[in-house]
Design a protein around this motif. Structure first.
Motif, PDB file in Angstrom:
ATOM      1  N   LEU A   1       0.833  -1.207   0.000  1.00  0.00           N
ATOM      2  CA  LEU A   1       0.000   0.000   0.000  1.00  0.00           C
ATOM      3  C   LEU A   1       0.867   1.255   0.000  1.00  0.00           C
ATOM      4  CD1 LEU A   1      -2.799   1.259   0.059  1.00  0.00           C
ATOM      5  CD2 LEU A   1      -2.801   0.979   2.557  1.00  0.00           C
ATOM      6  N   THR A   2       1.972   1.226   0.744  1.00  0.00           N
ATOM      7  CA  THR A   2       2.900   2.360   0.758  1.00  0.00           C
ATOM      8  C   THR A   2       3.437   2.621  -0.647  1.00  0.00           C
ATOM      9  OG1 THR A   2       3.520   1.909   3.048  1.00  0.00           O
ATOM     10  CG2 THR A   2       5.036   3.285   1.758  1.00  0.00           C
ATOM     11  N   ALA A   3       3.838   1.558  -1.349  1.00  0.00           N
ATOM     12  CA  ALA A   3       4.337   1.715  -2.720  1.00  0.00           C
ATOM     13  C   ALA A   3       3.269   2.344  -3.612  1.00  0.00           C
ATOM     14  CB  ALA A   3       4.779   0.366  -3.280  1.00  0.00           C
ATOM     15  N   LEU A   4       2.045   1.860  -3.491  1.00  0.00           N
ATOM     16  CA  LEU A   4       0.950   2.408  -4.281  1.00  0.00           C
ATOM     17  C   LEU A   4       0.712   3.884  -3.945  1.00  0.00           C
ATOM     18  CD1 LEU A   4      -1.438   2.083  -6.257  1.00  0.00           C
ATOM     19  CD2 LEU A   4      -2.809   1.324  -4.292  1.00  0.00           C
ATOM     20  N   VAL A   5       0.712   4.217  -2.666  1.00  0.00           N
ATOM     21  CA  VAL A   5       0.497   5.605  -2.233  1.00  0.00           C
ATOM     22  C   VAL A   5       1.614   6.510  -2.752  1.00  0.00           C
ATOM     23  CG1 VAL A   5       0.404   7.122  -0.193  1.00  0.00           C
ATOM     24  CG2 VAL A   5      -0.946   5.014  -0.256  1.00  0.00           C
ATOM     25  N   LEU A   6       2.849   6.026  -2.713  1.00  0.00           N
ATOM     26  CA  LEU A   6       3.970   6.814  -3.237  1.00  0.00           C
ATOM     27  C   LEU A   6       3.799   7.091  -4.729  1.00  0.00           C
ATOM     28  CD1 LEU A   6       6.978   5.140  -1.387  1.00  0.00           C
ATOM     29  CD2 LEU A   6       6.065   7.443  -0.999  1.00  0.00           C
ATOM     30  N   ILE A   7       3.378   6.091  -5.467  1.00  0.00           N
ATOM     31  CA  ILE A   7       3.162   6.269  -6.906  1.00  0.00           C
ATOM     32  C   ILE A   7       2.013   7.247  -7.155  1.00  0.00           C
ATOM     33  CG2 ILE A   7       2.403   5.092  -9.022  1.00  0.00           C
ATOM     34  CD1 ILE A   7       4.028   2.622  -7.913  1.00  0.00           C
ATOM     35  N   LEU A   8       0.930   7.108  -6.394  1.00  0.00           N
ATOM     36  CA  LEU A   8      -0.204   8.034  -6.537  1.00  0.00           C
ATOM     37  C   LEU A   8       0.199   9.465  -6.173  1.00  0.00           C
ATOM     38  CD1 LEU A   8      -3.111   5.852  -5.105  1.00  0.00           C
ATOM     39  CD2 LEU A   8      -2.673   6.428  -7.519  1.00  0.00           C
ATOM     40  N   ALA A   9       1.043   9.609  -5.153  1.00  0.00           N
ATOM     41  CA  ALA A   9       1.520  10.945  -4.760  1.00  0.00           C
ATOM     42  C   ALA A   9       2.390  11.546  -5.868  1.00  0.00           C
ATOM     43  CB  ALA A   9       2.297  10.866  -3.451  1.00  0.00           C
TER      44      ALA A   9
ATOM     45  N   ASN B   1       7.997  24.972   3.371  1.00  0.00           N
ATOM     46  CA  ASN B   1       7.794  25.671   2.108  1.00  0.00           C
ATOM     47  C   ASN B   1       9.090  25.950   1.344  1.00  0.00           C
ATOM     48  OD1 ASN B   1       5.801  26.485   0.324  1.00  0.00           O
ATOM     49  ND2 ASN B   1       6.040  28.637   0.890  1.00  0.00           N
ATOM     50  N   ASN B   2      10.080  25.119   1.542  1.00  0.00           N
ATOM     51  CA  ASN B   2      11.335  25.230   0.803  1.00  0.00           C
ATOM     52  C   ASN B   2      11.219  24.305  -0.417  1.00  0.00           C
ATOM     53  OD1 ASN B   2      13.944  25.581  -0.055  1.00  0.00           O
ATOM     54  ND2 ASN B   2      14.854  25.230   1.958  1.00  0.00           N
ATOM     55  N   ILE B   3      10.355  24.679  -1.332  1.00  0.00           N
ATOM     56  CA  ILE B   3       9.911  23.791  -2.396  1.00  0.00           C
ATOM     57  C   ILE B   3      11.025  23.427  -3.382  1.00  0.00           C
ATOM     58  CG2 ILE B   3       8.254  23.514  -4.301  1.00  0.00           C
ATOM     59  CD1 ILE B   3       7.103  23.388  -1.345  1.00  0.00           C
ATOM     60  N   GLU B   4      11.882  24.362  -3.730  1.00  0.00           N
ATOM     61  CA  GLU B   4      12.957  24.029  -4.682  1.00  0.00           C
ATOM     62  C   GLU B   4      13.884  22.955  -4.112  1.00  0.00           C
ATOM     63  OE1 GLU B   4      13.100  24.705  -7.915  1.00  0.00           O
ATOM     64  OE2 GLU B   4      11.160  25.617  -7.473  1.00  0.00           O
ATOM     65  N   LYS B   5      14.279  23.117  -2.840  1.00  0.00           N
ATOM     66  CA  LYS B   5      15.125  22.095  -2.204  1.00  0.00           C
ATOM     67  C   LYS B   5      14.342  20.797  -1.998  1.00  0.00           C
ATOM     68  CE  LYS B   5      18.753  24.564   0.229  1.00  0.00           C
ATOM     69  NZ  LYS B   5      19.374  24.759   1.554  1.00  0.00           N
ATOM     70  N   HIS B   6      13.053  20.928  -1.711  1.00  0.00           N
ATOM     71  CA  HIS B   6      12.187  19.758  -1.556  1.00  0.00           C
ATOM     72  C   HIS B   6      12.193  18.936  -2.847  1.00  0.00           C
ATOM     73  CE1 HIS B   6       8.656  17.290  -0.710  1.00  0.00           C
ATOM     74  NE2 HIS B   6       8.181  17.683  -1.886  1.00  0.00           N
ATOM     75  N   LYS B   7      12.019  19.607  -3.984  1.00  0.00           N
ATOM     76  CA  LYS B   7      11.987  18.915  -5.272  1.00  0.00           C
ATOM     77  C   LYS B   7      13.303  18.178  -5.541  1.00  0.00           C
ATOM     78  CE  LYS B   7       8.888  22.101  -7.707  1.00  0.00           C
ATOM     79  NZ  LYS B   7       8.834  23.092  -8.803  1.00  0.00           N
ATOM     80  N   LYS B   8      14.419  18.843  -5.213  1.00  0.00           N
ATOM     81  CA  LYS B   8      15.735  18.236  -5.472  1.00  0.00           C
ATOM     82  C   LYS B   8      15.929  16.949  -4.682  1.00  0.00           C
ATOM     83  CE  LYS B   8      18.258  22.363  -6.839  1.00  0.00           C
ATOM     84  NZ  LYS B   8      19.311  23.316  -6.507  1.00  0.00           N
ATOM     85  N   ILE B   9      15.626  16.985  -3.388  1.00  0.00           N
ATOM     86  CA  ILE B   9      15.840  15.777  -2.576  1.00  0.00           C
ATOM     87  C   ILE B   9      14.756  14.740  -2.822  1.00  0.00           C
ATOM     88  CG2 ILE B   9      14.690  16.551  -0.459  1.00  0.00           C
ATOM     89  CD1 ILE B   9      17.134  15.175   1.011  1.00  0.00           C
ATOM     90  N   ALA B  10      13.560  15.165  -3.194  1.00  0.00           N
ATOM     91  CA  ALA B  10      12.472  14.222  -3.481  1.00  0.00           C
ATOM     92  C   ALA B  10      12.831  13.320  -4.655  1.00  0.00           C
ATOM     93  CB  ALA B  10      11.171  14.964  -3.750  1.00  0.00           C
ATOM     94  N   LYS B  11      13.646  13.838  -5.579  1.00  0.00           N
ATOM     95  CA  LYS B  11      14.078  13.036  -6.727  1.00  0.00           C
ATOM     96  C   LYS B  11      14.959  11.862  -6.298  1.00  0.00           C
ATOM     97  CE  LYS B  11      13.685  16.721 -10.104  1.00  0.00           C
ATOM     98  NZ  LYS B  11      14.370  17.639 -10.991  1.00  0.00           N
ATOM     99  N   ILE B  12      15.576  11.986  -5.143  1.00  0.00           N
ATOM    100  CA  ILE B  12      16.386  10.894  -4.576  1.00  0.00           C
ATOM    101  C   ILE B  12      15.525  10.043  -3.632  1.00  0.00           C
ATOM    102  CG2 ILE B  12      18.386  10.354  -3.116  1.00  0.00           C
ATOM    103  CD1 ILE B  12      19.514  13.141  -4.049  1.00  0.00           C
ATOM    104  N   THR B  13      14.736  10.712  -2.811  1.00  0.00           N
ATOM    105  CA  THR B  13      13.930  10.027  -1.801  1.00  0.00           C
ATOM    106  C   THR B  13      12.906   9.096  -2.427  1.00  0.00           C
ATOM    107  OG1 THR B  13      14.184  11.939  -0.338  1.00  0.00           O
ATOM    108  CG2 THR B  13      12.432  10.379   0.210  1.00  0.00           C
ATOM    109  N   PHE B  14      12.198   9.574  -3.429  1.00  0.00           N
ATOM    110  CA  PHE B  14      11.123   8.783  -4.033  1.00  0.00           C
ATOM    111  C   PHE B  14      11.586   7.398  -4.492  1.00  0.00           C
ATOM    112  CE2 PHE B  14       8.822   7.599  -7.967  1.00  0.00           C
ATOM    113  CZ  PHE B  14       7.619   7.233  -7.401  1.00  0.00           C
ATOM    114  N   PRO B  15      12.619   7.291  -5.341  1.00  0.00           N
ATOM    115  CA  PRO B  15      13.000   5.940  -5.786  1.00  0.00           C
ATOM    116  C   PRO B  15      13.547   5.064  -4.652  1.00  0.00           C
ATOM    117  CG  PRO B  15      14.509   7.576  -6.688  1.00  0.00           C
ATOM    118  CD  PRO B  15      13.399   8.332  -6.029  1.00  0.00           C
ATOM    119  N   LEU B  16      14.247   5.675  -3.684  1.00  0.00           N
ATOM    120  CA  LEU B  16      14.742   4.890  -2.551  1.00  0.00           C
ATOM    121  C   LEU B  16      13.586   4.314  -1.735  1.00  0.00           C
ATOM    122  CD1 LEU B  16      17.637   7.116  -1.097  1.00  0.00           C
ATOM    123  CD2 LEU B  16      17.859   4.964  -2.350  1.00  0.00           C
ATOM    124  N   TRP B  17      12.639   5.177  -1.388  1.00  0.00           N
ATOM    125  CA  TRP B  17      11.498   4.763  -0.572  1.00  0.00           C
ATOM    126  C   TRP B  17      10.643   3.742  -1.325  1.00  0.00           C
ATOM    127  CZ3 TRP B  17       7.834   8.951   1.941  1.00  0.00           C
ATOM    128  CH2 TRP B  17       7.084   8.365   2.965  1.00  0.00           C
TER     129      TRP B  17
END
Length: 178
Positions: free
Chosen positions: A55-63, A143-159
């Motif tokens: 379910l976590t994997a599905l939620v991550l993909i939906l997010a 609300n540090n969205i630019e930095k959020h986007k940068k690290i999310a690109k790493i976090t998402f595939p790891l998680w």
């Protein structure tokens, strides 16, 4: 919110991120050595926490899809839900291992090496992903969205890898549960 305010807000969380990033794996490892005596083993939990991983994997993909479609509120809700699911998984996982003996993988040959490779990478990345998830979340809520986007690109595939391989590990070891 000004840039300096965003940085100050983010810094407030840094100590907590460091503490949790160290404390969670240490506590989980320590609790593996604790067996609660005279308690019925919680043998029903592995399929439940494997389902939570799925379910976590599905939620991550939906997010991910939500944010690609600029549905920011939906994205935030899904990501918060993914964190809640991960915490629920962790609680059940620890509870199972505190009441039950570890199951040994019974496969032989190549499949044994595949299983242990997946298991090892799953465990290592589940530790590594903790600070990434926390930092990514903090950058979003401050609300540090630019930095959020940068690290999310790493976090998402790891998680996502950790969530999916949690299911794969369960499927591979489930025939050996007693």
């Amino acid at each position: 919110m000004s840039k300096s305010q965003e940085i100050l807000d983010e810094k407030k969380y840094n100590k907590l991120i460091v503490i949790l990033s160290i404390l969670i794996p240490v506590v989980v490892a320590a609790l593996f050595g604790v067996k609660i005596p005279n308690v019925e083993p919680l043998t029903f939990l592995p399929p439940i926490y494997a389902s939570i991983n799925a379910l976590t994997a599905l939620v991550l993909i939906l997010a991910f899809i939500a944010i690609r479609n600029k549905k920011i509120i939906l994205h935030k809700r899904l990501m918060t839900f993914a964190i809640i699911l991960s915490v629920a998984f962790l609680g059940m996982y620890v509870a199972y291992h505190m009441t039950s003996d570890s199951t040994k993988f019974g496969g032989e040959g190549t499949i044994k090496y595949v299983y242990y490779f997946i298991l090892l990478t799953h465990i290592l990345l589940s530790i590594i992903v903790i600070p990434f998830v926390l930092i990514t979340y903090v950058r979003a809520i401050t609300n540090n969205i630019e930095k959020h986007k940068k690290i999310a690109k790493i976090t998402f595939p790891l998680w996502l890898y950790v969530a999916i391989t949690g299911v794969v590990v369960y499927v591979m070891i489930s025939p050996y549960y007693v």
